[in-house]
Design a protein around this motif. Structure first.
Motif, PDB file in Angstrom:
ATOM      1  N   ASP A   1      -9.482  43.272  -5.997  1.00 17.98           N
ATOM      2  CA  ASP A   1      -8.055  43.088  -5.718  1.00 17.98           C
ATOM      3  C   ASP A   1      -7.312  44.416  -5.874  1.00 17.98           C
ATOM      4  O   ASP A   1      -7.771  45.346  -6.546  1.00 17.98           O
ATOM      5  N   GLY A   2      -6.140  44.466  -5.251  1.00 16.23           N
ATOM      6  CA  GLY A   2      -5.240  45.591  -5.448  1.00 16.23           C
ATOM      7  C   GLY A   2      -5.707  46.906  -4.874  1.00 16.23           C
ATOM      8  O   GLY A   2      -5.333  47.981  -5.374  1.00 16.23           O
ATOM      9  N   LEU A   3      -6.501  46.869  -3.803  1.00 15.17           N
ATOM     10  CA  LEU A   3      -6.994  48.112  -3.209  1.00 15.17           C
ATOM     11  C   LEU A   3      -6.088  48.650  -2.108  1.00 15.17           C
ATOM     12  O   LEU A   3      -6.306  49.752  -1.602  1.00 15.17           O
ATOM     13  N   GLY A   4      -5.093  47.860  -1.710  1.00 13.54           N
ATOM     14  CA  GLY A   4      -4.145  48.316  -0.697  1.00 13.54           C
ATOM     15  C   GLY A   4      -4.745  48.357   0.694  1.00 13.54           C
ATOM     16  O   GLY A   4      -5.758  47.716   0.991  1.00 13.54           O
ATOM     17  N   GLU A   5      -4.118  49.153   1.550  1.00 13.02           N
ATOM     18  CA  GLU A   5      -4.520  49.231   2.960  1.00 13.02           C
ATOM     19  C   GLU A   5      -5.390  50.440   3.255  1.00 13.02           C
ATOM     20  O   GLU A   5      -5.697  50.711   4.410  1.00 13.02           O
ATOM     21  N   ASN A   6      -5.749  51.191   2.235  1.00 14.50           N
ATOM     22  CA  ASN A   6      -6.610  52.358   2.446  1.00 14.50           C
ATOM     23  C   ASN A   6      -7.661  52.406   1.348  1.00 14.50           C
ATOM     24  O   ASN A   6      -7.689  53.322   0.519  1.00 14.50           O
ATOM     25  N   ALA A   7      -8.525  51.431   1.362  1.00 15.43           N
ATOM     26  CA  ALA A   7      -9.507  51.271   0.292  1.00 15.43           C
ATOM     27  C   ALA A   7     -10.576  52.356   0.332  1.00 15.43           C
ATOM     28  O   ALA A   7     -10.898  52.906   1.391  1.00 15.43           O
ATOM     29  N   LYS A   8     -11.126  52.633  -0.832  1.00 16.46           N
ATOM     30  CA  LYS A   8     -12.255  53.539  -0.964  1.00 16.46           C
ATOM     31  C   LYS A   8     -13.372  52.809  -1.689  1.00 16.46           C
ATOM     32  O   LYS A   8     -13.127  52.018  -2.600  1.00 16.46           O
ATOM     33  N   ILE A   9     -14.610  53.087  -1.278  1.00 15.44           N
ATOM     34  CA  ILE A   9     -15.747  52.366  -1.827  1.00 15.44           C
ATOM     35  C   ILE A   9     -15.859  52.563  -3.339  1.00 15.44           C
ATOM     36  O   ILE A   9     -16.214  51.630  -4.074  1.00 15.44           O
ATOM     37  N   GLU A  10     -15.508  53.746  -3.838  1.00 14.02           N
ATOM     38  CA  GLU A  10     -15.629  54.003  -5.273  1.00 14.02           C
ATOM     39  C   GLU A  10     -14.620  53.211  -6.085  1.00 14.02           C
ATOM     40  O   GLU A  10     -14.825  52.984  -7.286  1.00 14.02           O
TER      41      GLU A  10
END
Length: 276
Positions: free
Chosen positions: A179-188
Motif C-alpha cells: 500500500d501507499g506506493l503512489g503512481e510511480n512505484a519502485k520495486i525496492e
C-alpha cells in the motif's frame, strides 16, 4: 490499397399488390493509385425493384433476373479487385494483436516493444501500461493469450518457440503487494528480492517457491531496479520491476531438454527485459 465490401439484399414478394419491396443495390467504383476499388452497399427502400413496379405476370422472371444480376455484380467486384484489397479485408478480420517485433539484427535476434496502441488496461481506473521491451531469437513468435491461462487476465503477452521455450508477461497492480506506493512505484519499495519472490512467485509458477529459488540478482538500468531470479524446478527465469502503479513480471520457462540445450539464449532473453 484496394478494398472490397459487399452485402446481401433481401426481397419481399407480394402478388396481390403487384409490388416487390427490396433493398436497392448501389455500386460505386473509383481508381486510386492504379488500384481499383469496388463497393457494393445496400440501402433500404420501398419503391420496388430499383424503383420499378413489377407486373404480376412477369414478377417471378424479373425477381430472378435481379437476383442473378446482383450475384453477378458481387462476384465481379470480388474477382476483379486487386490482391492488395483482399489482403486488407483478410487482415481486418484478424482483430486483436498488434505486431511489435523488429526485423532481425545481424545475429538473427529481434526486439519486441509493446505497441503504444495495444489495448489492455487490466482494471478500471488504472493508468495506461508503460511499454516494455525484450529481445528474442527470430524463431520466437507471439501467441494468443487466454484468460484461462495461469495468471488469468493479468497476462499481457505470450511468446513461444517450439525449439527453445516460452515467455509470458504479467502486469499486476502494485496494490496487491503493498500500500501507499503512489503512481510511480519502485520495486525496492515493495520489498527486498526475497519478499517479492515469495509474494508473486506462486502465481507465476503455480506453486510455492520455497526451496526452488537457486539464484537471485539485483540489476539497475537507467535508474530502474530489476530483481532477477532463477528457479528450478520448474525451469524458469523471472525478472521483476515496477513502473507507474504496476508490477511487471517477465517469465522465461522451458522443458528440461530445452533448458539444457538453450540455457544461454534463455538467460539472454531474460536479461534483456526493460520497462521503457
Amino acid at each position: 490499397m484496394g478494398t472490397v465490401l459487399y452485402s446481401s439484399c433481401s426481397f419481399s414478394w407480394r402478388y396481390h399488390q403487384q409490388k416487390v419491396h427490396s433493398n436497392n443495390l448501389l455500386t460505386h467504383s473509383s481508381l486510386e493509385s492504379g488500384i481499383s476499388r469496388a463497393k457494393v452497399t445496400a440501402c433500404s427502400g420501398e419503391s420496388g425493384l430499383v424503383g420499378e413496379e413489377v407486373e404480376k405476370g412477369s414478377g417471378f422472371m424479373k425477381r430472378r433476373s435481379v437476383l442473378v444480376s446482383g450475384t453477378s455484380l458481387i462476384s465481379s467486384a470480388i474477382l476483379g479487385s486487386a490482391r492488395e484489397g483482399l489482403a486488407v479485408v483478410k487482415q481486418g478480420l484478424l482483430a486483436g494483436r498488434i505486431p511489435g517485433l523488429s526485423e532481425p539484427d545481424e545475429q538473427g535476434w529481434r526486439t519486441y516493444r509493446r505497441p503504444d496502441e495495444k489495448s489492455g488496461g487490466h482494471g478500471v481506473g488504472w493508468s495506461p501500461i508503460i511499454p516494455y521491451a525484450f529481445s528474442v531469437p527470430q524463431d520466437w513468435e507471439e501467441v494468443p493469450v487466454s484468460i484461462a491461462d495461469l495468471g488469468g487476465t493479468e497476462i499481457d503477452l505470450r511468446f513461444a518457440s517450439s525449439k527453445e521455450g516460452r515467455i509470458f508477461v504479467i502486469v499486476a497492480p502494485v496494490l496487491r503487494f503493498a500500500d501507499g506506493l503512489g503512481e510511480n512505484a519502485k520495486i525496492e519499495l515493495i520489498g527486498p528480492p526475497e519478499k517479492v519472490i515469495d509474494a508473486f512467485g506462486p502465481e507465476v509458477i503455480g506453486e510455492n517457491v520455497e526451496g526452488k529459488v537457486i539464484s537471485t540478482n539485483v540489476a539497475e538500468h537507467l535508474g530502474r531496479t530489476y530483481y532477477q531470479y532463477e528457479l528450478e524446478p520448474p525451469h524458469a527465469l523471472i525478472t521483476a520491476t515496477a513502473a507507474g502503479n504496476r508490477l511487471y513480471l517477465f517469465n522465461v520457462t522451458a522443458s528440461g531438454l530445452q533448458w539444457k540445450r538453450h540455457y544461454s539464449d534463455l538467460k539472454r532473453i531474460s536479461d534483456s527485459f526493460r520497462v521503457v
